[in-house]
Design an enzyme around this catalytic site. Structure first.
Site, PDB file in Angstrom:
ATOM      1  N   ARG A  69      42.498  54.349  31.992  1.00 54.78           N
ATOM      2  CA  ARG A  69      41.879  54.095  33.235  1.00 54.78           C
ATOM      3  C   ARG A  69      42.808  54.543  34.329  1.00 54.78           C
ATOM      4  O   ARG A  69      44.029  54.379  34.056  1.00 54.78           O
ATOM      5  CB  ARG A  69      41.325  52.591  33.456  1.00 54.78           C
ATOM      6  N   ASP A 111      44.582  37.865  41.159  1.00 60.35           N
ATOM      7  CA  ASP A 111      45.278  38.790  40.262  1.00 60.35           C
ATOM      8  C   ASP A 111      44.314  39.851  39.928  1.00 60.35           C
ATOM      9  O   ASP A 111      44.784  40.962  39.320  1.00 60.35           O
ATOM     10  CB  ASP A 111      45.893  38.036  38.933  1.00 60.35           C
TER      11      ASP A 111
END
Length: 508
Positions: A184, A261
């Site tokens: 990614r 996060d």
């Protein structure tokens, strides 16, 4: 520019005074097979010809078997609030940053493998990702991009025959699945938790260093020499986070795990886990089966954005003087207005409304109320409103193929809403019905990655049939256009009976 952990060994530990730890991917023991690649990511972002994906070197790189010469793979240290509670050190527990590439447009892109093995931040995990979750991440990140929503991108997806054990629904039923890796890419993987961990551990010089680096690299409108730079930075993050969540809502997307996060400092969608596109309209829709308190239900995402931004401000506060703290607090107070302004703009566009008129918010809320009461499909209601003619609405003659609208039309208040809607459309200046419909079909997708579609592709992929993964990839690249194979597969039809009670796994 940013410090790396001096400890080179790869074992789980509490890490201090650094941003990254060096960690090499762990190759699979079995053979690896390429399932899918994104032609656009390869060619337009990474300057690669699609044919490169057929080479052994490419397979070895995107599976973590081989690292480019000169590259030092890194795992990022961050913390975060998970389900509202400080979770201390988290970090890249199964992801490796394998390089930063500057393409021919001068753009820098960070390349990260997910599912590529253990790092110092793996805690109790094996560092792997399974085929099921990797298919979902690959398809959804690409789908979101083509819907026009800021997101990380997926370049490739590979699967191995290595066994990975998972308790899919955290119910004690542990099964063996296959390991997979997604390559990614994003402009940056820094997140709210990247700053939180430094503030929490009192590493304020490093917090300042990281913030200045992020501003220099990714916030060109902020002067890194300006004393108020952190307030200016925060103002942009507040605004763009509000914009992002409003965009999520406009397509019925629930992230599923809106922990700090998982919130990007660049306000892009990252970390696709137990996400879901809402089918029947329901503000209480929760795709994540482990979210027992429904904290991250779709209707609460804007509030969670406020919570997360408040935690980000708490991390910045040690670097701010009293006047700057006051300014930043005022900026945060403006978040709800920013969100609702963008939400209203997006939903007005979905209804084809031009200009500002009193009562627009009520018209939107009225429709959503009818959709909730009739459990109408969110995506197809707006799409079919884009396709039905004004005359058909006027006559309350909803054709059978507009099945989502047909559901709403059974509500006793539907005629009242139609009357208000048609009256509002008349106030659109110099606007014909055909122009309205054409405009609306460019903002109301016909296809989104509904959970049953992803599950169907996953079930086939687990039998080594990757045809539906590739079909969905092709369809979701053009979500606003009718696609014959998608229609045949039922992607714009009501949810099939077998998928009515489909649960989204929370383990990945």
């Amino acid at each position: 520019m940013l410090p790396v952990d001096p400890v080179k060994e790869n074992y789980v530990r509490k890490v201090k005074n650094c941003i990254f730890s060096m960690a090499f991917p762990t190759p699979f023991k079995s053979g690896v097979r390429l399932i899918a690649v994104s032609k656009e990511v390869l060619e337009d972002i990474l300057d690669l010809d699609l044919s490169v994906s057929e080479t052994e070197d490419f397979i070895q790189l995107v599976s973590g078997e081989k690292i480019l010469f000169g590259s030092i793979p890194l795992a990022h240290r961050y913390g975060g609030h998970q389900f509202g509670i400080w979770a201390d050190q988290l970090g890249d527990g199964r992801a490796h940053l394998i390089g930063i590439y500057m393409n021919r447009q001068g753009e820098k892109w960070e390349l990260q493998l997910k599912g590529s093995g253990k790092t110092p931040y793996s805690r109790y995990s094996d560092g792997r990702a399974v085929l099921r979750s990797s298919v979902r991440e690959f398809l959804c990140s690409e789908a979101m991009h083509y819907l026009g929503i800021p997101t990380s991108r997926a370049a490739s997806l590979v699967v191995s025959d290595d066994g990975v054990w998972r308790d899919q629904f955290y119910n004690g039923n542990i099964v063996q699945e296959r390991g997979a890796v997604v390559l990614r890419v994003a402009k940056s993987w820094f997140r709210f938790g990247s700053l939180e961990i430094l503030a929490h551990d009192g590493e304020l010089d490093l917090l300042r260093t990281l913030l200045d680096f992020i501003i220099q690299e990714h916030f060109p409108s902020v002067d890194v020499k300006e004393p108020n730079r952190y307030v200016d930075f925060f103002s942009i993050v507040v605004s763009e986070t509000a914009q992002l969540i409003a965009l999520w809502m406009s397509v019925g997307f629930a992230h599923g795990v809106c922990n700090t996060d998982n919130f990007s400092l660049l306000s892009i969608t990252i970390d696709y886990g137990p996400f879901g596109f809402m089918e029947a309209y329901n503000p209480d829709f929760v795709p994540n089966t482990s979210d027992d308190e429904r904290r991250y239900k779709i209707g609460n995402q804007a509030n969670i954005g406020m919570f997360n931004l408040n935690k980000l401000l708490q991390a910045l506060n040690p670097l701010l003087d009293p006047r700057q703290k006051h300014l930043a607090a005022q900026i945060l107070e403006g978040y709800p207005d920013l969100y609702y302004t963008r939400f209203r703009e997006l939903f007005k566009a979905k209804l084809g409304l031009l200009g500002e008129r009193k009562g627009d918010e009520e018209l939107i809320a009225f429709l959503l109320h009818l959709m909730e009461k009739t459990e109408a499909d969110f995506t197809m209601t707006f799409r079919q409103l884009s396709e039905i003619t004004r005359d058909q609405l006027q006559e309350l003659a909803v054709p059978q193929q507009f099945w989502a609208l047909k559901m709403i039309s059974k509500h006793e208040l539907f005629p009242a809403w139609v009357s208000q809607y048609l009256l509002r459309l008349k106030s659109n200046r110099n606007d014909s019905d055909s122009e309205r419909r054409e405009r609306m079909t460019t903002v109301n997708p016909r296809y989104v990655l509904k959970n049953w579609m992803a599950e169907s592709a996953v079930q086939k992929a687990e039998r080594n049939d990757f045809s539906e993964v590739r079909l969905l990839q092709q369809v979701l690249q053009h979500p606003f256009q009718k696609h014959s194979a998608a229609e045949k597969a039922g992607y714009s039809s009501p949810t099939p009976s077998w998928a009515k009670d489909l649960r989204v796994s929370c383990s990945s």
